[in-house]
Design a protein around this motif. Structure first.
Motif, PDB file in Angstrom:
ATOM      1  N   GLU A  18       0.640  -1.457  -0.164  1.00 14.88           N
ATOM      2  CA  GLU A  18      -0.024  -0.006  -0.208  1.00 14.88           C
ATOM      3  C   GLU A  18       0.814   1.230   0.093  1.00 14.88           C
ATOM      4  O   GLU A  18       2.054   1.183   0.267  1.00 14.88           O
ATOM      5  CB  GLU A  18      -1.002  -0.192   1.144  1.00 14.88           C
ATOM      6  N   GLU A  72     -14.743   2.249   9.841  1.00 18.64           N
ATOM      7  CA  GLU A  72     -14.437   1.034   9.229  1.00 18.64           C
ATOM      8  C   GLU A  72     -13.323   0.229  10.027  1.00 18.64           C
ATOM      9  O   GLU A  72     -13.091  -0.830   9.461  1.00 18.64           O
ATOM     10  CB  GLU A  72     -13.394   1.555   7.892  1.00 18.64           C
ATOM     11  N   ARG A 100      -7.205  -3.822   3.863  1.00 18.49           N
ATOM     12  CA  ARG A 100      -8.429  -4.571   4.563  1.00 18.49           C
ATOM     13  C   ARG A 100      -8.827  -5.238   3.067  1.00 18.49           C
ATOM     14  O   ARG A 100      -9.079  -6.413   3.156  1.00 18.49           O
ATOM     15  CB  ARG A 100      -9.434  -3.746   4.989  1.00 18.49           C
ATOM     16  N   LYS A 101      -8.690  -4.727   1.918  1.00 15.94           N
ATOM     17  CA  LYS A 101      -8.926  -5.258   0.914  1.00 15.94           C
ATOM     18  C   LYS A 101      -8.049  -6.449   0.385  1.00 15.94           C
ATOM     19  O   LYS A 101      -8.559  -7.303  -0.015  1.00 15.94           O
ATOM     20  CB  LYS A 101      -9.208  -4.372  -0.438  1.00 15.94           C
ATOM     21  N   GLN A 102      -6.765  -6.207   0.535  1.00 14.81           N
ATOM     22  CA  GLN A 102      -5.772  -7.166   0.204  1.00 14.81           C
ATOM     23  C   GLN A 102      -5.769  -8.362   1.321  1.00 14.81           C
ATOM     24  O   GLN A 102      -5.440  -9.448   0.885  1.00 14.81           O
ATOM     25  CB  GLN A 102      -4.507  -6.525   0.181  1.00 14.81           C
ATOM     26  N   LEU A 116      -7.467   1.095   4.594  1.00 17.04           N
ATOM     27  CA  LEU A 116      -8.759   0.608   3.905  1.00 17.04           C
ATOM     28  C   LEU A 116      -8.094  -0.350   2.572  1.00 17.04           C
ATOM     29  O   LEU A 116      -9.004  -1.150   2.214  1.00 17.04           O
ATOM     30  CB  LEU A 116      -9.494   1.702   3.353  1.00 17.04           C
ATOM     31  N   LYS A 117      -7.033   0.072   2.078  1.00 20.64           N
ATOM     32  CA  LYS A 117      -6.251  -0.584   0.986  1.00 20.64           C
ATOM     33  C   LYS A 117      -5.951  -2.123   1.414  1.00 20.64           C
ATOM     34  O   LYS A 117      -6.035  -3.184   0.957  1.00 20.64           O
ATOM     35  CB  LYS A 117      -5.302   0.189   0.214  1.00 20.64           C
ATOM     36  N   PRO A 148      -8.195  -9.617   4.089  1.00 19.03           N
ATOM     37  CA  PRO A 148      -9.676  -9.233   4.816  1.00 19.03           C
ATOM     38  C   PRO A 148      -9.637  -9.664   6.312  1.00 19.03           C
ATOM     39  O   PRO A 148     -10.549  -9.335   7.142  1.00 19.03           O
ATOM     40  CB  PRO A 148     -10.232 -10.429   3.971  1.00 19.03           C
TER      41      PRO A 148
END
Length: 206
Positions: free
Chosen positions: A72, A161, A111-113, A108-109, A115
């Motif tokens: 990230e 989040e 969290r996408k990579q 937040l990036k 989970p």
């Protein structure tokens, strides 16, 4: 249970004491690896390259972006910040809990990579204390402090989040609370799918 490390993403308002909190956590408890981020900002007094950050030129940082060598990165107050990929992956595989101290865009990036990453937001008790801590550093102008506080107001809209909010009022109490949160996260079902499936198979076969 799952012996792979947990990725812990710690964010917070500038001046909330994230760095001090993370360093104390690593000093007090075993099993943690504090990730060293890369940045294009200038070192503050007492900081060393490879210890607090990897200090890079803008050109060097953008080359790492091109090489996909960061999991990230984001631009904050005119400077790049990013997390080296190989450091994180190697420590997680070795069973270490890896702590990333990054701002909200990067969190937040992540969290996408990842989970199952644990997202923790650190805050001062109130805005007045936040301004006092920023002023107490003595390293930034009033204009920069105002800009950071304005950014904090924007970041407050993304706190929902995160999995936990930790108020850094008493350092030792805060360190203990954070360690307990991470310890409990090791037992979350989503991080122990292999263990759960193994138990199911054994129960069926029994």
């Amino acid at each position: 249970m799952n012996h792979k490390g947990i990725l812990i993403v710690v964010s917070g308002f500038s001046g909330a004491g994230k760095g001090t909190l993370m360093k104390r956590l690593v000093e007090k408890y075993d099993g943690y690896a504090l990730s060293i981020s890369a940045t294009t900002r200038a070192p503050r007094p007492g900081e060393e390259d490879g210890r607090e950050y990897f200090f890079l030129s803008r050109e060097q940082f953008e080359q790492k972006i091109a090489d996909s060598a960061l999991i990230e990165y984001a631009e904050y107050c005119g400077n790049y910040y990013g997390t080296p990929k190989d450091y994180v992956e190697n420590h997680l595989a070795a069973g270490h809990d890896v702590i990333l101290e990054i701002e909200i865009q990067g969190a937040l990036k992540i969290r996408k990579q990842y989970p199952t990453a644990l997202l923790v937001f650190v805050s001062a008790p109130n805005a007045k204390e936040l301004r006092r801590r920023l002023s107490g550093r003595g390293t930034e102008t009033a204009e920069v402090i105002d800009r950071r506080l304005h950014r904090a107001a924007q970041e407050a809209e993304g706190i929902e989040e995160y999995d936990y909010i930790v108020v850094n009022d008493d350092l030792e109490k805060c360190v203990k609370e954070l360690h307990e949160i991470i310890d409990a996260a090791h037992h979350a079902p989503g991080r122990n799918e292999e263990f759960i499936e193994k138990m199911r198979r054994e129960l069926i076969e029994d």
